[in-house]
Design a protein around this motif. Structure first.
Motif, PDB file in Angstrom:
ATOM      1  N   ARG A  48     -38.930  27.583  38.557  1.00  0.00           N
ATOM      2  CA  ARG A  48     -39.852  27.653  37.422  1.00  0.00           C
ATOM      3  C   ARG A  48     -40.751  28.878  37.529  1.00  0.00           C
ATOM      4  O   ARG A  48     -41.106  29.505  36.514  1.00  0.00           O
ATOM      5  N   GLY A  49     -41.088  29.272  38.747  1.00  0.00           N
ATOM      6  CA  GLY A  49     -41.935  30.430  38.952  1.00  0.00           C
ATOM      7  C   GLY A  49     -41.281  31.745  38.581  1.00  0.00           C
ATOM      8  O   GLY A  49     -41.968  32.772  38.470  1.00  0.00           O
ATOM      9  N   GLN A  50     -39.969  31.753  38.397  1.00  0.00           N
ATOM     10  CA  GLN A  50     -39.281  32.975  37.993  1.00  0.00           C
ATOM     11  C   GLN A  50     -39.476  33.283  36.508  1.00  0.00           C
ATOM     12  O   GLN A  50     -39.137  34.383  36.055  1.00  0.00           O
ATOM     13  N   PHE A  51     -40.014  32.351  35.763  1.00  0.00           N
ATOM     14  CA  PHE A  51     -40.194  32.520  34.325  1.00  0.00           C
ATOM     15  C   PHE A  51     -41.655  32.847  34.022  1.00  0.00           C
ATOM     16  O   PHE A  51     -42.565  32.297  34.648  1.00  0.00           O
ATOM     17  N   LEU A  52     -41.883  33.705  33.048  1.00  0.00           N
ATOM     18  CA  LEU A  52     -43.232  34.130  32.699  1.00  0.00           C
ATOM     19  C   LEU A  52     -43.962  33.109  31.831  1.00  0.00           C
ATOM     20  O   LEU A  52     -45.135  33.303  31.514  1.00  0.00           O
ATOM     21  N   GLY A  66     -34.155  31.117  24.668  1.00  0.00           N
ATOM     22  CA  GLY A  66     -34.611  30.957  26.030  1.00  0.00           C
ATOM     23  C   GLY A  66     -35.588  32.060  26.407  1.00  0.00           C
ATOM     24  O   GLY A  66     -35.867  32.980  25.630  1.00  0.00           O
ATOM     25  N   SER A  67     -36.103  31.979  27.614  1.00  0.00           N
ATOM     26  CA  SER A  67     -37.029  32.981  28.146  1.00  0.00           C
ATOM     27  C   SER A  67     -36.361  33.659  29.334  1.00  0.00           C
ATOM     28  O   SER A  67     -35.934  32.990  30.273  1.00  0.00           O
ATOM     29  N   SER A  68     -36.270  34.977  29.288  1.00  0.00           N
ATOM     30  CA  SER A  68     -35.620  35.691  30.389  1.00  0.00           C
ATOM     31  C   SER A  68     -36.501  35.670  31.631  1.00  0.00           C
ATOM     32  O   SER A  68     -37.687  36.015  31.562  1.00  0.00           O
ATOM     33  N   PRO A  69     -35.946  35.286  32.779  1.00  0.00           N
ATOM     34  CA  PRO A  69     -36.730  35.244  34.019  1.00  0.00           C
ATOM     35  C   PRO A  69     -36.888  36.630  34.639  1.00  0.00           C
ATOM     36  O   PRO A  69     -36.299  37.614  34.182  1.00  0.00           O
ATOM     37  N   ARG A  70     -37.664  36.681  35.698  1.00  0.00           N
ATOM     38  CA  ARG A  70     -38.018  37.953  36.319  1.00  0.00           C
ATOM     39  C   ARG A  70     -36.806  38.807  36.718  1.00  0.00           C
ATOM     40  O   ARG A  70     -36.803  40.020  36.473  1.00  0.00           O
ATOM     41  N   ALA A 262     -30.356  35.247  29.185  1.00  0.00           N
ATOM     42  CA  ALA A 262     -30.090  36.680  29.194  1.00  0.00           C
ATOM     43  C   ALA A 262     -30.915  37.363  28.106  1.00  0.00           C
ATOM     44  O   ALA A 262     -31.724  36.744  27.420  1.00  0.00           O
ATOM     45  N   THR A 263     -30.687  38.636  27.965  1.00  0.00           N
ATOM     46  CA  THR A 263     -31.442  39.445  27.023  1.00  0.00           C
ATOM     47  C   THR A 263     -31.195  39.009  25.586  1.00  0.00           C
ATOM     48  O   THR A 263     -30.079  38.673  25.214  1.00  0.00           O
ATOM     49  N   LYS A 264     -32.239  39.031  24.756  1.00  0.00           N
ATOM     50  CA  LYS A 264     -32.039  38.854  23.334  1.00  0.00           C
ATOM     51  C   LYS A 264     -31.189  40.028  22.835  1.00  0.00           C
ATOM     52  O   LYS A 264     -31.383  41.166  23.247  1.00  0.00           O
ATOM     53  N   GLY A 265     -30.258  39.723  21.948  1.00  0.00           N
ATOM     54  CA  GLY A 265     -29.362  40.768  21.483  1.00  0.00           C
ATOM     55  C   GLY A 265     -28.075  40.846  22.281  1.00  0.00           C
ATOM     56  O   GLY A 265     -27.448  41.909  22.383  1.00  0.00           O
ATOM     57  N   THR A 266     -27.661  39.711  22.875  1.00  0.00           N
ATOM     58  CA  THR A 266     -26.372  39.651  23.558  1.00  0.00           C
ATOM     59  C   THR A 266     -25.585  38.455  23.037  1.00  0.00           C
ATOM     60  O   THR A 266     -26.080  37.326  23.027  1.00  0.00           O
ATOM     61  N   GLY A 267     -24.380  38.716  22.593  1.00  0.00           N
ATOM     62  CA  GLY A 267     -23.463  37.680  22.128  1.00  0.00           C
ATOM     63  C   GLY A 267     -22.054  38.069  22.511  1.00  0.00           C
ATOM     64  O   GLY A 267     -21.826  39.128  23.112  1.00  0.00           O
ATOM     65  N   PHE A 268     -21.089  37.236  22.153  1.00  0.00           N
ATOM     66  CA  PHE A 268     -19.723  37.562  22.572  1.00  0.00           C
ATOM     67  C   PHE A 268     -18.692  36.950  21.630  1.00  0.00           C
ATOM     68  O   PHE A 268     -18.966  36.010  20.878  1.00  0.00           O
ATOM     69  N   PRO A 308     -29.084  48.770  28.650  1.00  0.00           N
ATOM     70  CA  PRO A 308     -29.956  47.978  29.526  1.00  0.00           C
ATOM     71  C   PRO A 308     -29.938  46.481  29.229  1.00  0.00           C
ATOM     72  O   PRO A 308     -30.155  45.681  30.134  1.00  0.00           O
ATOM     73  N   THR A 309     -29.649  46.098  27.988  1.00  0.00           N
ATOM     74  CA  THR A 309     -29.542  44.664  27.718  1.00  0.00           C
ATOM     75  C   THR A 309     -28.370  44.062  28.484  1.00  0.00           C
ATOM     76  O   THR A 309     -28.439  42.905  28.920  1.00  0.00           O
ATOM     77  N   LEU A 310     -27.312  44.836  28.651  1.00  0.00           N
ATOM     78  CA  LEU A 310     -26.154  44.324  29.387  1.00  0.00           C
ATOM     79  C   LEU A 310     -26.419  44.313  30.892  1.00  0.00           C
ATOM     80  O   LEU A 310     -25.854  43.487  31.616  1.00  0.00           O
ATOM     81  N   MET A 311     -27.266  45.208  31.352  1.00  0.00           N
ATOM     82  CA  MET A 311     -27.694  45.133  32.744  1.00  0.00           C
ATOM     83  C   MET A 311     -28.473  43.842  32.978  1.00  0.00           C
ATOM     84  O   MET A 311     -28.343  43.195  34.017  1.00  0.00           O
ATOM     85  N   GLY A 312     -29.281  43.455  31.983  1.00  0.00           N
ATOM     86  CA  GLY A 312     -29.969  42.170  32.058  1.00  0.00           C
ATOM     87  C   GLY A 312     -29.010  41.006  32.034  1.00  0.00           C
ATOM     88  O   GLY A 312     -29.215  39.990  32.720  1.00  0.00           O
TER      89      GLY A 312
END
Length: 425
Positions: A48-52, A66-70, A262-268, A308-312
């Motif tokens: 839980r601490g990994q999330f802002l 969702g919320s992207s973690p650290r 994952a990053t907003k703006g990623t789909g498949f 960078p979104t894909l790196m995320g």
């Protein structure tokens, strides 16, 4: 309400007080895997601490976003810092890469989803992927697509547009609320199939109720009748373990920004093989779209993109793999069962299937007399608890792995308080 000048002023002040990205980039060690066996509550609390998300905020609406973690945020920030230096090794490399095969991002995600790299196209969101399918699938006027009455707008509306423009027929079947078992769903689909049915397009996990549809059985039913099977899997990655090649479907779409964090703006977009790809035309085209040897990669040729979104995304996959999808899936189901039981004790009507095979990390209930939007606004405005549902009285309660039973108890207590204030208790 802030006007533009006030907003910019407050944003500038905030940036002076807290350097951009400093909180996201501050490192917190992940819990050791063996901690789970020794102290499971401590293990999930550490995650839980990994999330802002502030500790006083409860997000029961991961089903929307969702919320992207650290680790994910750090990968994104590091990605921007690297690409924007403009020091890439080759003369044709730039931060706007958009025309290569991106195998360093496709391969990890394909493996995570039980697919091969050549079957997987990474796009910007599930809506884009669904539109590719609805706009590009080879159909004639009068041909039918069979969908459920619980499809998300981004799954249904592309087909409605195709119907308006080109005369294909969108046919719906009603999902039971709730379905007692998989056979009940399969029977409804089978009864709705006609000689004109060309494709079955349904959610793997219903956005309306959270029911996990029997995807493998639906794919087999479609295959037995010579019909293409396609699934909107927006909720599946990161909530349940998915093996696309084991499911045996022809087409599968989804998002990574919900349960995979994952990053907003990623789909498949997944397409099983060349025979399926030959039936789905590109509806976004640039160089390489017509090269069949590129397989699913040709659906990724959409121009300049945000690498960078894909790196995320890679960081999100690494985190999920480190925790383990079996562990994540079990945790989400346990928490959903816990909140569902709490709502049943309070007289709610269940829209969550009693069959464990059809349950995931979403519990959906109907609470007649409670106005969903009134409760939703009251919970967030006064108590920093997020929920979502449907009018007038449906509540969709999503339980990500980092949530605690204490968070759920807090929601249940607030729900009781709201009912008392409305004279419903």
């Amino acid at each position: 309400m802030l006007d533009r000048r006030s907003f910019l002023g407050s944003a500038a002040a905030a940036s002076i007080a807290t350097p951009l990205g400093a909180e996201a980039l501050s490192s917190l060690p992940l819990p050791a895997s063996d901690m789970f066996g020794k102290d499971p509550d401590g293990y999930w609390k550490a995650l839980r601490g990994q999330f802002l998300i502030p500790t006083d905020v409860v997000n029961l609406n991961v089903g929307t976003v969702g919320s992207s973690p650290r680790p994910v945020l750090k990968a994104i920030f590091d990605g921007f810092m690297d690409t924007e230096r403009m020091t890439q090794a080759r003369s044709e490399d730039y931060p706007i890469w958009g025309y290569g095969p991106w195998e360093e991002y496709r391969a990890p995600f394909a493996a995570f989803m039980g697919a091969r790299t050549e079957q997987m196209a990474i796009l910007r969101n599930c809506t884009e992927a669904n539109s590719y399918v609805a706009n590009g699938f080879d159909m004639k006027p009068g041909d039918e697509v069979l969908i459920s009455d619980e499809e998300h707008g981004s799954g249904e509306m592309p087909w409605m547009l195709r119907q308006r423009r080109y005369g294909v027929v969108v046919k719906k079947f009603a999902l039971p609320k709730p379905p007692k078992n998989a056979a009940e769903i399969l029977n409804r689909i089978n009864e709705a199939i006609t000689p004109r049915t060309r494709i079955i397009f349904v959610s793997h996990i219903s956005t309306a109720t959270g029911v996990v549809l029997p995807a493998k059985e639906i794919a087999a039913l479609a295959r037995s009748k010579g019909i293409v099977s396609a699934f909107d899997g927006a909720h599946a990655p990161g909530m349940i373990k998915v093996d696309l090649n084991d499911i045996g479907c022809d087409i599968y779409t989804g998002s990574m920004h919900k349960w995979l964090f994952a990053t907003k703006g990623t789909g498949f977009l997944y397409l099983r093989d060349k025979s399926v790809m030959d039936r789905v035309w590109n509806t976004i085209a640039t160089g390489g779209y017509d090269d069949p040897t590129r397989m699913a990669d040709r659906y990724m040729q959409i121009g300049s993109s945000c690498i960078p979104t894909l790196m995320g995304l890679n960081a999100a996959i690494a985190l999920a793999d480190q925790i383990g999808m079996d562990r994540i899936e079990a945790r989400g189901r346990m928490l959903a069962d816990y909140i569902h039981a709490g709502m049943m004790e309070r007289g709610a009507e269940s829209w969550t299937s009693p069959d464990p095979y059809l349950r995931g990390a979403i519990a959906t209930v109907n609470v007649p007399g409670v106005q969903r939007m009134e409760l939703q606004d009251w919970l967030w405005t006064n108590h920093k608890v997020r929920i979502r549902g449907g009018n007038p009285s449906k509540l969709r309660l999503a339980t990500p792995y980092f949530m605690s039973k204490a968070d759920i108890d807090r929601f249940l207590g607030l729900y009781d308080q709201f009912r008392r204030t409305k004279g419903l208790a």
